[in-house]
Design a protein around this motif. Structure first.
Motif, short mmCIF file in Angstrom:
data_model
loop_
_atom_site.label_atom_id
_atom_site.label_comp_id
_atom_site.label_asym_id
_atom_site.label_seq_id
_atom_site.Cartn_x
_atom_site.Cartn_y
_atom_site.Cartn_z
N ASP A 94 -3.68 -4.39 3.99
CA ASP A 94 -3.80 -3.39 5.06
C ASP A 94 -3.37 -4.04 6.37
O ASP A 94 -3.70 -5.20 6.64
N ILE A 95 -2.65 -3.27 7.20
CA ILE A 95 -2.29 -3.72 8.55
C ILE A 95 -2.98 -2.78 9.53
O ILE A 95 -2.80 -1.55 9.47
N LEU A 96 -3.75 -3.38 10.44
CA LEU A 96 -4.56 -2.61 11.40
C LEU A 96 -4.09 -2.89 12.82
O LEU A 96 -3.77 -4.04 13.17
N ASP A 97 -4.06 -1.83 13.66
CA ASP A 97 -3.72 -2.03 15.07
C ASP A 97 -4.96 -2.42 15.86
O ASP A 97 -6.04 -2.64 15.28
N LYS A 98 -4.83 -2.53 17.19
CA LYS A 98 -5.94 -3.00 18.02
C LYS A 98 -7.15 -2.07 17.96
O LYS A 98 -8.28 -2.50 18.16
N GLN A 99 -6.90 -0.81 17.69
CA GLN A 99 -8.00 0.17 17.62
C GLN A 99 -8.64 0.22 16.23
O GLN A 99 -9.58 0.99 16.00
N GLY A 100 -8.12 -0.57 15.31
CA GLY A 100 -8.66 -0.57 13.96
C GLY A 100 -8.06 0.47 13.05
O GLY A 100 -8.54 0.66 11.92
N ASN A 101 -6.99 1.14 13.52
CA ASN A 101 -6.34 2.15 12.69
C ASN A 101 -5.39 1.48 11.70
O ASN A 101 -4.68 0.53 12.04
N THR A 102 -5.36 2.00 10.47
CA THR A 102 -4.48 1.45 9.45
C THR A 102 -3.07 2.01 9.62
O THR A 102 -2.87 3.23 9.55
N VAL A 103 -2.08 1.12 9.84
CA VAL A 103 -0.69 1.54 10.02
C VAL A 103 0.14 1.24 8.79
O VAL A 103 1.30 1.67 8.70
N PHE A 104 -0.44 0.50 7.85
CA PHE A 104 0.27 0.18 6.61
C PHE A 104 -0.76 -0.21 5.56
O PHE A 104 -1.74 -0.91 5.86
N THR A 105 -0.55 0.26 4.33
CA THR A 105 -1.40 -0.17 3.22
C THR A 105 -0.59 -0.15 1.93
O THR A 105 0.30 0.69 1.76
N GLN A 106 -0.88 -1.10 1.07
CA GLN A 106 -0.19 -1.19 -0.23
C GLN A 106 -1.09 -1.91 -1.21
O GLN A 106 -1.76 -2.87 -0.83
N GLN A 107 -1.07 -1.46 -2.45
CA GLN A 107 -1.95 -2.01 -3.48
C GLN A 107 -1.14 -2.37 -4.71
O GLN A 107 -0.23 -1.64 -5.09
N LYS A 108 -1.49 -3.51 -5.32
CA LYS A 108 -0.83 -3.93 -6.55
C LYS A 108 -1.85 -4.56 -7.49
O LYS A 108 -2.78 -5.25 -7.05
N ARG A 109 -1.63 -4.32 -8.79
CA ARG A 109 -2.50 -4.92 -9.80
C ARG A 109 -1.90 -6.24 -10.28
O ARG A 109 -0.69 -6.48 -10.18
N PHE A 110 -2.77 -7.10 -10.81
CA PHE A 110 -2.32 -8.37 -11.36
C PHE A 110 -3.09 -8.66 -12.64
O PHE A 110 -4.17 -8.11 -12.89
N SER A 111 -2.52 -9.52 -13.46
CA SER A 111 -3.17 -9.96 -14.69
C SER A 111 -2.67 -11.36 -15.01
O SER A 111 -1.46 -11.60 -15.06
#
Length: 428
Positions: free
Chosen positions: A346-363
């Motif tokens: 997750d990438i958050l700005d100064k106000q704590g708002n999420t400007v980017f998110t990405q999820q990946k699984r691993f094994s």
């Protein structure tokens, strides 16, 4: 004048082996006959052949050189000395602090500086003391100093060693600034004997001891011992067992000490040699100071953990949108129960708002390290420059038998060279 080449020069059978061994230059000389006398010719021209060194005899089409008795004595002496040298035992290996091939032992590989937290908000604060996975070992340590390495305490790591008479020293610090030894300022002149890789007898040694306990909540986790920097060659022991060695100053040294720990009180012992073979690489204009000079701590990691990451914030060709990419390396320690999970960025700005998110699984299968790649676009981010150093918080969340958080601050900018000028975000 008739020249006789090197291939035509023959040594008498009695001296051929010794002659080739000790007088190879004879075979490079040319023999010539001039005016009824023999001369030897080399690159400097013709030289008279005298009876002091050689006895010249002619035969049909060749020249025989015999070595006189006085030369034979010298040859036999050298031959005997050479044979005797073969019987002398091989030289003992260098001391560890004077062995350029042995610069570290059992150290963990370098990685990004970060700490695990159990709360997402604590990553942005980056206060290690708020992490349940971190414990500082800074403070007063037992200490003893000697000017010569021969006088050091060689069994300093013993758990039953009585150190009651030792003085104390604050860690981190440089021992020269605490009344032990002399601070040295020099540039091109070595502050120690010059005979690489050797240092000599005048090599001060500082010996440290510290007791500590491991939090009960760390049971089942890996425990890493971290030194922010040690100036000198350091040998590290835990509970009487050698766990590692390092010679690299001004950079962290980490050791996995999990298997050496016990319940209750543990003993950490470190012996630091002020000079070592690597000191020859530090012939620079600075103060020579020694000791454990940056923070010391232990920290815990779950059996599968974030181990390293590389975060990159760039801009597109129009310097409008942010281009984000990341490599997150996970490490699986032995005996891990669950080999799969999820990583979220997750990438958050100064106000704590999420400007980017990405999820990946691993094994995990059999590998102990696995790198997961992320990339994406951040729409119209605030740009990072010297005049406006706008930063975002990048949070890495690992979900595997629990949840841990790590991360760092990032910025979006593009640095280029155009027409021999440096451009930042399109501006020269």
């Amino acid at each position: 004048m008739q020249m006789i080449g090197p291939k035509q020069v023959r040594q008498s059978n009695a001296y051929s082996r010794l002659g080739r061994m000790f007088f190879p230059r004879v075979l490079l000389l040319h023999a010539a006959r001039k005016g009824g006398k023999f001369v030897l010719a080399n690159k400097n021209g013709l030289q008279p052949a005298t009876q002091k060194k050689y006895c010249l005899k002619t035969g049909p089409g060749h020249l025989i050189l015999n070595v006189m008795k006085n030369q034979l004595k010298k040859i036999l002496l050298l031959f005997l000395l050479a044979q005797t040298a073969l019987l002398v035992p091989a030289q003992q290996p260098n001391n560890d602090w004077e062995n350029e091939r042995f610069f570290e032992w059992n150290k963990e590989s370098p990685h990004a500086t970060f700490m695990l937290f159990d709360k997402k908000a604590d990553v942005a604060k980056d206060d290690y003391s708020q992490s349940p996975y971190y414990k500082s070992l800074n403070g007063n340590w037992k200490f003893v100093y000697v000017d010569k390495h021969a006088d050091r305490i060689k069994d300093f790591y013993r758990t039953n060693l009585n150190d009651a008479s030792w003085t104390s020293i604050p860690v981190p610090s440089n021992w020269e600034l605490k009344g032990h030894g002399i601070p040295i300022y020099t540039n091109i002149v070595y502050p120690h004997a010059k005979n690489p890789p050797f240092i000599g007898d005048d090599n001060p040694v500082g010996t440290y001891r510290k007791t500590f306990t491991v939090p009960q909540a760390w049971a089942g986790k890996e425990v890493i011992l971290q030194f922010g920097s040690i100036s000198g060659c350091a040998f590290v022991y835990v509970n009487g067992q050698k766990v590692g060695m390092t010679k690299a100053a001004k950079s962290p040294a980490e050791f996995n000490i999990t298997k050496h720990l016990k319940k209750g009180t543990n003993l950490l012992a470190v012996q630091v040699f002020r000079w070592h073979d690597g000191s020859y690489l530090e012939d620079q204009d600075f103060w020579r100071l020694s000791g454990i000079e940056r923070d010391v701590a232990i920290y815990a990691l779950p059996k599968i953990s974030v181990w390293d990451f590389f975060l990159k914030g760039d801009l597109d060709a129009q310097y409008q949108n942010g281009l984000f990419s990341a490599d997150v390396t996970l490490r699986r320690f032995a005996k891990s129960a669950n080999n799969s999970g999820t990583v979220v960025i997750d990438i958050l700005d100064k106000q704590g708002n999420t400007v980017f998110t990405q999820q990946k699984r691993f094994s995990f299968s059999s590998d102990t390290l696995q790198t997961i790649k992320f990339e994406g676009t951040v729409a119209n981010p605030l740009k990072w420059s010297a005049e406006a150093p706008n930063l975002y918080d990048c949070i890495i969340t690992l979900k595997n038998n629990g949840t841990t958080y790590a991360g760092a601050k990032i910025g979006f900018r593009k640095v280029e060279i155009k027409n021999a000028q440096l451009h930042v975000n399109g501006v020269s």
